[in-house]
Design an enzyme around this catalytic site. Structure first.
Site, PDB file in Angstrom:
ATOM      1  N   ASP A   1      -3.546  -1.202   0.441  1.00  0.00           N
ATOM      2  CA  ASP A   1      -2.287  -1.908   0.079  1.00  0.00           C
ATOM      3  C   ASP A   1      -1.179  -1.129   0.836  1.00  0.00           C
ATOM      4  O   ASP A   1      -0.305  -1.797   1.122  1.00  0.00           O
ATOM      5  CB  ASP A   1      -2.187  -1.980  -1.390  1.00  0.00           C
ATOM      6  CG  ASP A   1      -1.994  -0.742  -1.995  1.00  0.00           C
ATOM      7  OD1 ASP A   1      -2.668   0.393  -1.736  1.00  0.00           O
ATOM      8  OD2 ASP A   1      -1.230  -0.580  -3.097  1.00  0.00           O
TER       9      ASP A   1
ATOM     10  N   ARG B   1      -9.323   5.815  -6.988  1.00  0.00           N
ATOM     11  CA  ARG B   1      -7.790   5.690  -7.504  1.00  0.00           C
ATOM     12  C   ARG B   1      -7.606   5.254  -8.693  1.00  0.00           C
ATOM     13  O   ARG B   1      -8.505   5.589  -9.725  1.00  0.00           O
ATOM     14  CB  ARG B   1      -7.315   5.118  -6.184  1.00  0.00           C
ATOM     15  CG  ARG B   1      -7.250   6.074  -4.889  1.00  0.00           C
ATOM     16  CD  ARG B   1      -6.016   5.886  -4.215  1.00  0.00           C
ATOM     17  NE  ARG B   1      -5.831   4.627  -3.763  1.00  0.00           N
ATOM     18  CZ  ARG B   1      -4.785   4.217  -3.103  1.00  0.00           C
ATOM     19  NH1 ARG B   1      -3.786   5.216  -2.690  1.00  0.00           N
ATOM     20  NH2 ARG B   1      -4.537   3.221  -2.690  1.00  0.00           N
TER      21      ARG B   1
ATOM     22  N   ARG C   1      -1.871   9.378   6.917  1.00  0.00           N
ATOM     23  CA  ARG C   1      -0.696   8.794   5.979  1.00  0.00           C
ATOM     24  C   ARG C   1       0.868   9.385   6.626  1.00  0.00           C
ATOM     25  O   ARG C   1       0.910  10.180   7.358  1.00  0.00           O
ATOM     26  CB  ARG C   1      -0.936   9.592   4.668  1.00  0.00           C
ATOM     27  CG  ARG C   1      -2.367   9.482   4.025  1.00  0.00           C
ATOM     28  CD  ARG C   1      -2.472   8.900   2.709  1.00  0.00           C
ATOM     29  NE  ARG C   1      -3.810   9.086   2.187  1.00  0.00           N
ATOM     30  CZ  ARG C   1      -4.650   8.162   1.892  1.00  0.00           C
ATOM     31  NH1 ARG C   1      -4.083   6.706   1.533  1.00  0.00           N
ATOM     32  NH2 ARG C   1      -5.934   8.250   1.348  1.00  0.00           N
TER      33      ARG C   1
ATOM     34  N   ASP D   1     -11.702   1.748  -2.446  1.00  0.00           N
ATOM     35  CA  ASP D   1     -11.474   1.568  -3.731  1.00  0.00           C
ATOM     36  C   ASP D   1     -11.761  -0.072  -4.283  1.00  0.00           C
ATOM     37  O   ASP D   1     -11.595  -0.574  -5.383  1.00  0.00           O
ATOM     38  CB  ASP D   1      -9.941   1.891  -4.063  1.00  0.00           C
ATOM     39  CG  ASP D   1      -9.802   3.262  -3.712  1.00  0.00           C
ATOM     40  OD1 ASP D   1     -10.791   4.099  -3.503  1.00  0.00           O
ATOM     41  OD2 ASP D   1      -8.782   3.544  -3.328  1.00  0.00           O
TER      42      ASP D   1
ATOM     43  N   ASP E   1      -9.278  -2.544  -4.189  1.00  0.00           N
ATOM     44  CA  ASP E   1      -8.070  -2.534  -5.301  1.00  0.00           C
ATOM     45  C   ASP E   1      -7.181  -3.339  -4.727  1.00  0.00           C
ATOM     46  O   ASP E   1      -5.985  -3.328  -5.195  1.00  0.00           O
ATOM     47  CB  ASP E   1      -7.782  -1.099  -5.642  1.00  0.00           C
ATOM     48  CG  ASP E   1      -7.095  -0.320  -4.423  1.00  0.00           C
ATOM     49  OD1 ASP E   1      -7.246  -0.849  -3.212  1.00  0.00           O
ATOM     50  OD2 ASP E   1      -6.384   0.821  -4.589  1.00  0.00           O
TER      51      ASP E   1
ATOM     52  N   GLY F   1      -6.613   5.605   3.859  1.00  0.00           N
ATOM     53  CA  GLY F   1      -7.782   6.495   3.810  1.00  0.00           C
ATOM     54  C   GLY F   1      -8.911   5.872   4.801  1.00  0.00           C
ATOM     55  O   GLY F   1      -8.845   4.583   4.840  1.00  0.00           O
TER      56      GLY F   1
ATOM     57  N   THR G   1     -10.626  -0.566   2.304  1.00  0.00           N
ATOM     58  CA  THR G   1     -10.357   0.562   1.378  1.00  0.00           C
ATOM     59  C   THR G   1     -11.618   0.663   0.600  1.00  0.00           C
ATOM     60  O   THR G   1     -12.203  -0.519  -0.089  1.00  0.00           O
ATOM     61  CB  THR G   1      -9.292   0.377   0.552  1.00  0.00           C
ATOM     62  OG1 THR G   1      -9.282   1.373  -0.539  1.00  0.00           O
ATOM     63  CG2 THR G   1      -8.879  -1.003   0.112  1.00  0.00           C
TER      64      THR G   1
HETATM   65  P1  ATP Z   1      -6.220   3.507   0.678  1.00  0.00           P
HETATM   66  O1  ATP Z   1      -6.239   2.466  -0.138  1.00  0.00           O
HETATM   67  O2  ATP Z   1      -7.545   3.769   1.217  1.00  0.00           O
HETATM   68  O3  ATP Z   1      -5.489   4.642   0.362  1.00  0.00           O
HETATM   69  P2  ATP Z   1      -3.637   2.609   1.962  1.00  0.00           P
HETATM   70  O4  ATP Z   1      -3.440   1.650   3.110  1.00  0.00           O
HETATM   71  O5  ATP Z   1      -3.238   2.282   0.669  1.00  0.00           O
HETATM   72  O6  ATP Z   1      -5.338   2.949   1.862  1.00  0.00           O
HETATM   73  P3  ATP Z   1      -1.693   4.618   1.768  1.00  0.00           P
HETATM   74  O7  ATP Z   1      -1.559   5.952   2.153  1.00  0.00           O
HETATM   75  O8  ATP Z   1      -1.076   4.023   0.477  1.00  0.00           O
HETATM   76  O9  ATP Z   1      -2.966   3.998   2.171  1.00  0.00           O
HETATM   77  O10 ATP Z   1      -0.653   3.851   2.865  1.00  0.00           O
HETATM   78  C1  ATP Z   1      -0.940   3.879   4.312  1.00  0.00           C
HETATM   79  C2  ATP Z   1       0.339   4.059   4.983  1.00  0.00           C
HETATM   80  O11 ATP Z   1       1.104   2.841   4.884  1.00  0.00           O
HETATM   81  C3  ATP Z   1       1.360   5.136   4.504  1.00  0.00           C
HETATM   82  O12 ATP Z   1       1.030   6.502   4.931  1.00  0.00           O
HETATM   83  C4  ATP Z   1       2.679   4.640   5.121  1.00  0.00           C
HETATM   84  O13 ATP Z   1       2.768   5.229   6.468  1.00  0.00           O
HETATM   85  C5  ATP Z   1       2.429   2.971   4.992  1.00  0.00           C
HETATM   86  N1  ATP Z   1       3.158   2.438   3.785  1.00  0.00           N
HETATM   87  C6  ATP Z   1       2.544   2.758   2.482  1.00  0.00           C
HETATM   88  N2  ATP Z   1       3.358   2.426   1.652  1.00  0.00           N
HETATM   89  C7  ATP Z   1       4.546   1.719   2.321  1.00  0.00           C
HETATM   90  C8  ATP Z   1       5.681   0.840   2.061  1.00  0.00           C
HETATM   91  N3  ATP Z   1       6.145   0.901   0.599  1.00  0.00           N
HETATM   92  N4  ATP Z   1       6.563   0.734   3.073  1.00  0.00           N
HETATM   93  C9  ATP Z   1       6.060   0.939   4.359  1.00  0.00           C
HETATM   94  N5  ATP Z   1       5.047   1.531   4.741  1.00  0.00           N
HETATM   95  C10 ATP Z   1       4.194   1.939   3.613  1.00  0.00           C
END
Ligand code: ATP
Length: 322
Positions: free
Chosen positions: A106, A174, A75, A130, A132, A14, A128
């Site tokens: 994360d 979230r 994503r 959040d 979190d 995000g 992020t």
């Molecule tokens: P936000 O907290 O704002 O949602 P985020 O980084 O947690 O940010 P996610 O959509 O969970 O957002 O993860 C971003 C991208 O990271 C995913 O679309 C994917 O490409 C990659 N990703 C997430 N989890 C994994 C994982 N377990 N292994 C490898 N790549 C991952």
């Protein structure tokens, strides 16, 4: 990968206000240190598509005050699969990216940790709204998101108090209640409903009735996205109490907007510190803040951290609402 001559930077997951300040911090510090920098568009999606281009000092001009991310974000579910992680690692090697700086939450860090397993030097900058990520006290974007939600709550309050209504406002976050807790205190809510502290609809209604009996002419309840159900709650409050009740889901309104001074500062400092850490030989680290001190931690260790839920802010809301 040995000496670092070329850095890659991406934003993923995000968008969060202050990501641009972090990109700018990374790019300008790296150039100042004689490194070359490439920007990767749309996070891991762009890495897999090799959407990579050289950045210079001008590439990050006029972005520090903008919300969202100039590198775009996405994503990318493919990154969950080993074969795509291997492809991404190969692309880093082919494109001579000696260290990859990932800016996100994360999920983004999990992607980075997977790449580190495949020999890519990675770094993480927490961004992020959040708040979190348990290993750090701050994530870029939280302050702006809280301020945006608080301003929206101010406006809703005007109408709510003029019409002597009850307002239920659902904010983002979230699974995490931090935005809701901060908005409740700063927006003067009388009750907050967060995933970490379950409370029944009956108890919320009881509180509204008690507060009305004490002379309160309007009510403000903040609900965290992770708890949800604000429309149903509003209907139930109105049905039981007879008080006209409206639910407002703030949604994506909270994600954008010009970053606050704090988020510009955090983005700039974490970007700067991240490149300095690379120059000092650090690899596979996540940048953060603990008790006011700037830290870096092994990215896998950072991901394994958990934070005990602390009731302090919740209890403050209870006291201040009466
Ligand atoms: P936000 O907290 O704002 O949602 P985020 O980084 O947690 O940010 P996610 O959509 O969970 O957002 O993860 C971003 C991208 O990271 C995913 O679309 C994917 O490409 C990659 N990703 C997430 N989890 C994994 C994982 N377990 N292994 C490898 N790549 C991952």
């Amino acid at each position: 990968m040995g000496d670092v001559k070329r850095i890659g930077v991406l934003t993923s997951g995000g968008d969060a206000p202050g990501m641009n300040a972090a990109i700018r911090g990374v790019v300008r510090t790296a150039l100042n240190r004689g490194l070359s920098v490439v920007g990767i568009k749309r996070g891991y999606e762009g890495l897999l598509a090799c959407d990579i281009s050289e950045l210079n000092g001008k590439s990050v001009s006029d972005i520090i005050h903008r919300g969202g991310t100039s590198l775009l974000t996405a994503r990318c579910p493919e990154m969950l699969e080993k074969k795509y992680q291997e492809k991404a690692a190969d692309i880093c090697r082919i494109m001579k990216i000696d260290a990859l700086i990932t800016i996100g939450g994360d999920g983004t860090f999990r992607g980075a940790a997977a790449l580190s397993e495949l020999g890519v030097n990675v770094m993480g900058i927490p961004a992020t709204i959040d708040l979190d990520l348990a290993y750090t006290d701050y994530t870029i974007g939280f302050d702006t998101a809280v301020n945006t939600a608080m301003e929206a709550i101010n406006k809703i309050r005007d109408t709510s108090s003029s019409h002597e209504r009850c307002s239920v406002v659902e904010v983002m976050g979230r699974r995490c209640g931090n935005i809701a807790l901060w908005c409740s205190i700063t927006g003067g809510a009388e009750a907050v409903i967060i995933p970490e502290h379950p409370v029944s609809t009956e108890d919320v209604i009881k509180e509204i009735i008690q507060n009305r009996a004490k002379g309160k002419s309007h009510n403000l309840i903040v609900v965290a996205e992770g708890r949800g159900g604000s429309e149903a709650l509003a209907k139930e409050i109105e049905k039981v109490t007879g008080i006209v009740t409206r639910a407002t889901i703030l949604g994506y309104l909270q994600r954008g907007g010009s970053p606050s001074a704090r988020d510009r500062m955090e983005g700039s400092l974490m970007g700067y510190n991240c490149v300095e850490a690379i120059m000092n030989g650090e690899r596979n680290r996540a940048m953060g803040v603990i008790n006011g001190a700037r830290i870096s931690m092994d990215i896998k260790e950072a991901l394994s951290c958990t934070k005990e839920y602390n009731d302090t802010l919740y209890n403050v809301i209870k006291v201040l609402s009466v």
